[in-house]
Design a protein around this motif. Structure first.
Motif, PDB file in Angstrom:
ATOM      1  N   GLN A 103       0.807  -1.213  -0.077  1.00 45.06           N
ATOM      2  CA  GLN A 103      -0.099  -0.128  -0.087  1.00 45.06           C
ATOM      3  C   GLN A 103       0.928   1.217   0.109  1.00 45.06           C
ATOM      4  O   GLN A 103       1.195   1.589   0.946  1.00 45.06           O
ATOM      5  CB  GLN A 103      -1.026  -0.071   1.129  1.00 45.06           C
ATOM      6  N   TYR A 104       1.145   1.703  -1.246  1.00 46.82           N
ATOM      7  CA  TYR A 104       2.312   2.740  -1.374  1.00 46.82           C
ATOM      8  C   TYR A 104       2.030   3.961  -0.511  1.00 46.82           C
ATOM      9  O   TYR A 104       2.841   4.090   0.242  1.00 46.82           O
ATOM     10  CB  TYR A 104       2.436   2.974  -2.734  1.00 46.82           C
ATOM     11  N   LEU A 108       9.304   2.628   3.320  1.00 47.58           N
ATOM     12  CA  LEU A 108       9.548   2.122   1.809  1.00 47.58           C
ATOM     13  C   LEU A 108      11.307   2.520   1.497  1.00 47.58           C
ATOM     14  O   LEU A 108      11.634   3.852   1.852  1.00 47.58           O
ATOM     15  CB  LEU A 108       8.729   3.087   0.900  1.00 47.58           C
ATOM     16  N   GLN A 109      11.747   1.458   1.343  1.00 41.45           N
ATOM     17  CA  GLN A 109      13.192   1.718   1.107  1.00 41.45           C
ATOM     18  C   GLN A 109      13.676   1.267  -0.142  1.00 41.45           C
ATOM     19  O   GLN A 109      13.624   0.281  -0.561  1.00 41.45           O
ATOM     20  CB  GLN A 109      14.026   0.725   2.358  1.00 41.45           C
ATOM     21  N   MET A 127      22.922   9.717  -8.909  1.00 44.83           N
ATOM     22  CA  MET A 127      21.539   9.595  -8.834  1.00 44.83           C
ATOM     23  C   MET A 127      20.719   9.492  -7.521  1.00 44.83           C
ATOM     24  O   MET A 127      21.324   8.845  -6.717  1.00 44.83           O
ATOM     25  CB  MET A 127      21.177   8.093  -9.535  1.00 44.83           C
ATOM     26  N   ASP A 128      19.664   9.932  -7.245  1.00 41.62           N
ATOM     27  CA  ASP A 128      19.152  10.178  -5.899  1.00 41.62           C
ATOM     28  C   ASP A 128      17.978   9.079  -5.977  1.00 41.62           C
ATOM     29  O   ASP A 128      17.413   8.765  -7.092  1.00 41.62           O
ATOM     30  CB  ASP A 128      18.773  11.270  -5.632  1.00 41.62           C
ATOM     31  N   GLN A 129      17.290   8.576  -4.999  1.00 42.95           N
ATOM     32  CA  GLN A 129      16.269   7.402  -4.906  1.00 42.95           C
ATOM     33  C   GLN A 129      15.196   8.033  -4.824  1.00 42.95           C
ATOM     34  O   GLN A 129      14.211   7.331  -4.626  1.00 42.95           O
ATOM     35  CB  GLN A 129      16.748   6.542  -3.756  1.00 42.95           C
ATOM     36  N   THR A 130      14.880   9.421  -4.781  1.00 44.25           N
ATOM     37  CA  THR A 130      13.586   9.841  -4.475  1.00 44.25           C
ATOM     38  C   THR A 130      12.825   9.873  -6.001  1.00 44.25           C
ATOM     39  O   THR A 130      13.371   9.859  -6.935  1.00 44.25           O
ATOM     40  CB  THR A 130      13.573  11.527  -4.229  1.00 44.25           C
ATOM     41  N   PHE A 131      11.578   9.785  -6.091  1.00 49.30           N
ATOM     42  CA  PHE A 131      11.024   9.375  -7.433  1.00 49.30           C
ATOM     43  C   PHE A 131       9.550  10.213  -7.232  1.00 49.30           C
ATOM     44  O   PHE A 131       8.682  10.057  -8.327  1.00 49.30           O
ATOM     45  CB  PHE A 131      10.656   8.117  -7.502  1.00 49.30           C
TER      46      PHE A 131
END
Lengths: 363, 162, 377
Positions: B40-41, B48-49, B131-135
């Motif tokens: 469940q996002y 959330l990793q 690169m960053d992990q945010t989206f």
């Protein structure tokens, strides 16, 4: 004022009848009774469809490793109501070259047909709108009127996909009507009556699915297959056939008219399950085992209405299980299944049952 | 006679295959609690990793002195297949030596054009970008997806040589 | 007798009209923006005409302006389900032209990734095939298993679908430390799930009837239409590039080329399901034998191919992908042409579907397994 007895509704019904007759002229009293019946039927349909749609979505989700609706309300309980409101508020779109009269008529025919069918269903002891002596026949006749709605809807929308869907549905319902009737006829040979109250009464000492042993099981399996086909549900959802005909006969429908098709589908699912529960599983009769008096008494404590809806829920669950497991048949295979398998088996079964009944080889 | 046997055998075999199929789905239905895989996002945002190599967006790390490692060599701009990177540079006079030195003015990054192919990161000789992990970059206007990666007033770190 | 004759005469007087249906570009089972113009007589298909080009992005032309490193990431967007294999094709073409010796480690990594990609693609195809035939639940089961592979990809290369993991000379990063563990977990998991696929669809009587004897592709037609991949192998055409012209590490693994004789939809289905087993075994053979060493060969900063023409073919999940590069010695190709498997496979549809029903067309389309961006490029 009207004490509701969960075990026998006839008292409640009678007291309402007397109360109305004491205050109104007989004509008005009848009219008032009709109004009460109509309103309670509409309420029942609305509530049961909302529940059924929710249950279907949850069941589908669990089969498919999903959670299902979970945003609106606790566990998504209000999701169907939200969807219904959305459908109510949507624009009515009628394509330019559609036959407008038939296009608008079709959903009403569907809904009318299923409402007629509900009339003869015995929900519990004494809770039945009318108990005619050809009840089973009447339900089959009334619910098969629904195919007119599909045919008209498919024709009037002026869309080739809907036309194909409608014609498929026509062929399908006409064929499967036969099986469903024959399998019920097999059971009628056991029960000796078409009247639903009589059918239930004949199962006082045991349900026909147990009393009728093998032939009853064969009839039940055929009934489930034909019933699934009759309600146009997967794996027999050829009239809709999402991956082939986009949405089949209701491709052009939107808003509340689409919702009416949806409603009719679920109510006819309920009717099929209710007929199955009545004929094979004793309707509202509790489960009894011959000489276990204590066990039988416990079973009797559960109100008949719970028994009835429990059995209906079980059958609906099986039909849903079919839908979420099997691939769809092709139209010619569908007809082959009916005419080459179900019909001959049914006829053989009918002869077998007649023989068994003649010899008295059932419990 | 054979035909009749085959007819009934066909029916039983067919029903059996249908039952096996129903057994599979029935298993998942009855074990739904264990088998459900849906995440469940928005609810699990805190836990959330993302994977460390996940390519979410190009960023330019700055240290505590507001210094970055970008010399403005334009290697990333050349490497980029989509023209998502534009480097606007300027010549500033070095207060100590008095010489004019080329530095970046703005590192313009058009996220809307980026395919996150990682070629700019590979091309960078000074490891200035990563690169960053945010989206979560859903916006109402495409213009909001143009970022200037170097922070205002930032400088190149002294130890970074071209 | 007279009456029968009379009726027959009336029936022959009745005229039926052939009609046309536009299936697509927006249709649930055209797998994207493919448009099929169907001529129908009742439910029987008399004509199929695929109209393509709705998602044409001129990737080949774009390649003429990009340098050889940049081309690789564009190929992700062709057959997005075999993204890694597409990347590999371009890289192999460039490496062969430059005569770069790719390190052993990179070659094995590429092979493992290619097979995992093939598995992921087939899993998705299996689910979609179920969905097209009306078994919606199969769709979600296929996606569940594919999710594990996507996670493996994401951990090592940072992206799930458009991975861009290959660079000329090797691969972009070294394997993630968790890679072995995850792949082994996946193999163990998927070995228990593959028999379930059979229970749910392959053995199901309805599914068998829907696919057996439907859309039979003869061996001759398969060859003359240039059909490749599992679609052709189901008709008995031996065309597995991995076997016939081994590249990367395929020469050192032991696997069968799945060949069927029937050529119908079920044979195509079965060929893919069996291929999943083969891919699993290839991954299993390689996962413990990844050699140590570099994962990338050193290449010049600006790659220039010598003047000439280069061709490289690989086996994607859908068939043979060819990369044809004409170089004029510059840093980007003079002309680049992809021979995509989907294009040739799609146009055999006309041969297969005419005379069958709409429902059969859906089954045939599923078993051909087209990816529209691969056709249009």
């Amino acid at each position: 004022m009207f004490a509701i007895n969960l075990y026998d509704f006839s008292g409640t019904v009678n007291s309402i009848h007397q109360w109305l007759n004491a205050r109104l002229t007989p004509g008005w009293a009848t009219a008032a009774e009709w109004a009460i019946i109509g309103i309670s039927l509409i309420l029942f349909v609305a509530i049961s469809v909302i529940i059924l749609v929710y249950v279907e979505r949850k069941v589908a989700a669990f089969f498919q490793l999903r959670i299902g609706p979970n945003r609106v309300g606790k566990w998504g309980l209000l999701q169907t109501i939200a969807d219904f409101l959305k459908l109510l508020m949507k624009e009515h779109i009628t394509s330019k070259n559609a036959d407008k009269f038939l296009f608008n008529l079709a959903p009403f025919i569907m809904v009318t047909a299923v409402f007629l069918g509900l009339g003869a269903i015995p929900f519990a002891k004494g809770l039945q709108i009318f108990d005619i002596n050809i009840g089973l026949f009447y339900i089959a006749a009334a619910s098969s009127v629904g195919v007119f709605g599909i045919l008209l809807g498919g024709w009037a929308g002026n869309n080739k996909y809907s036309l194909i869907g409608a014609l498929r549905s026509g062929a399908q319902v006409v064929s499967y009507e036969l099986s469903i009737m024959l399998s019920l006829l097999t059971m009628v040979v056991f029960t000796g009556s078409l009247q639903l109250s009589q059918i239930i009464a004949s199962q006082q000492d045991g349900w026909w699915i147990f009393k009728g042993h093998l032939p009853a099981w064969i009839a039940f399996i055929i009934f489930m297959i034909a019933g699934t086909a009759e309600t146009n549900r997967g794996p027999f959802d050829l009239a809709e056939a999402e991956s082939e005909l986009t949405a089949g006969f209701h491709t052009e429908y939107s808003g509340i008219k689409f919702a009416m098709f949806f409603l009719a589908e679920y109510v006819s699912l309920f009717i099929i399950a209710a007929v199955g529960a009545t004929v094979f599983f004793g309707g509202w009769m509790p489960f009894h085992i011959d000489d276990w008096a204590a066990f039988n008494r416990i079973m009797d404590y559960i109100p008949p209405i719970v028994w009835f809806f429990g059995k209906v829920a079980m059958l609906i669950g099986i039909i849903m299980w079919f839908k979420w497991t099997f691939p769809r048949l092709r139209i010619d295979q569908l007809l082959v299944l009916e005419w080459k398998y179900l019909l001959p088996l049914n006829l053989m079964n009918l002869i077998l049952v007649s023989f068994i009944v003649l010899m008295g080889w059932y419990f | 006679m054979n035909a009749i046997v085959r007819y009934f055998a066909g029916i039983f075999k067919g029903l059996k295959t249908l039952a096996t199929g129903m057994k599979v789905t029935g298993y998942y239905f009855s074990h739904a609690r264990k088998e459900i895989i849906t995440q469940q996002y928005p609810e699990n945002r805190d836990t959330l990793q993302m994977f460390e190599r996940f390519r979410g967006i190009v960023t330019m790390p700055h240290d505590e002195n507001n210094e970055h490692r970008c010399t403005g060599c334009s290697a990333c701009e050349v490497a980029c297949p989509n023209g998502s990177i534009e480097i606007l540079w300027q010549r500033l006079e070095d207060p100590e030596t008095g010489k004019k030195k080329k530095t970046i003015d703005k590192f313009v990054y058009h996220y809307s054009m980026c395919t996150l192919c990682n070629l700019c990161i590979l091309a960078c000789p000074t490891d200035a970008i990563k690169m960053d992990q945010t989206f979560e970059y859903a916006v109402y206007d495409r213009k909001e997806l143009t970022f200037i990666l170097n922070k205002p007033g930032s400088k190149v770190r002294a130890d970074v040589k071209e | 007798m007279e009456l029968v004759k009379q009726q027959r005469d009336t029936a022959s007087d009745l005229k039926t009209q052939e009609y046309f249906v536009n299936m697509g570009p927006q249709h649930p089972s055209t797998h994207g923006v493919l448009r099929l113009v169907l001529g129908l007589d009742g439910e029987i298909i008399t004509k199929v005409e695929p109209h393509i080009g709705y998602i044409h992005r001129s990737i080949e032309k774009m390649c003429e302006h990009d340098n050889y490193r940049q081309i690789v990431h564009l190929t992700d967007r062709m057959d997005y389900l075999s993204a890694h294999i597409n990347n590999e094709a371009v890289c192999l073409a460039v490496e062969n032209a430059l005569e770069i010796e790719v390190p052993e480690r990179a070659r094995v990594i590429r092979t493992i990734f290619a097979e995992l990609t093939r598995l992921a693609s087939h899993q998705l195809w299996w689910g979609v095939m179920g969905m097209d035939l009306g078994a919606l639940t199969a769709f979600l089961y296929g996606f569940r298993d594919r999710e594990m592979i996507n996670d493996i990809f994401e951990e090592t290369c940072g992206a799930r679908l458009t991975m861009n993991y290959n660079v000329p000379g090797g691969v972009m990063f070294d394997l993630h430390p968790n890679f072995h563990k995850r792949v082994k977990e996946f193999i163990a998991h998927f070995k228990t799930k593959l028999p379930e696929y059979d229970d749910l669809l392959s053995n199901n009587v309805i599914f068998r009837q829907r696919t057996e004897g439907v859309g039979i592709l003869s061996k001759e037609d398969a060859i003359s239409y240039g059909v490749t991949g599992p679609t052709a192998r189901a008709s008995g055409v031996s065309c597995d590039v991995r076997k016939l012209h081994p590249y990367s590490a395929y020469d050192r693994v032991d696997f069968k080329e799945i060949l069927m004789e029937e050529g119908d939809s079920f044979a195509r289905y079965k060929a893919r399901v069996l291929e999943m087993w083969e891919s699993l075994s290839i991954v299993e053979q390689l996962i413990d034998n990844i050699p140590e060493g570099d994962f990338q060969a050193p290449t010049k900063a600006v790659i220039k191919l010598p003047k000439g023409e280069y061709y490289q073919r690989v086996e994607t999940a859908r068939g043979e992908l060819g990369v044809y590069i004409v170089s004029d010695g510059g840093k980007s190709p003079y002309r680049l042409k992809f021979r995509s498997p989907g294009f040739s496979n799609l146009f055999v549809l006309e041969k297969l579907a005419v005379g069958s029903k709409i429902a059969d067309l859906v089954a045939i389309m599923s078993t051909i397994d087209i990816v529209v961006p691969d056709i249009d490029r």
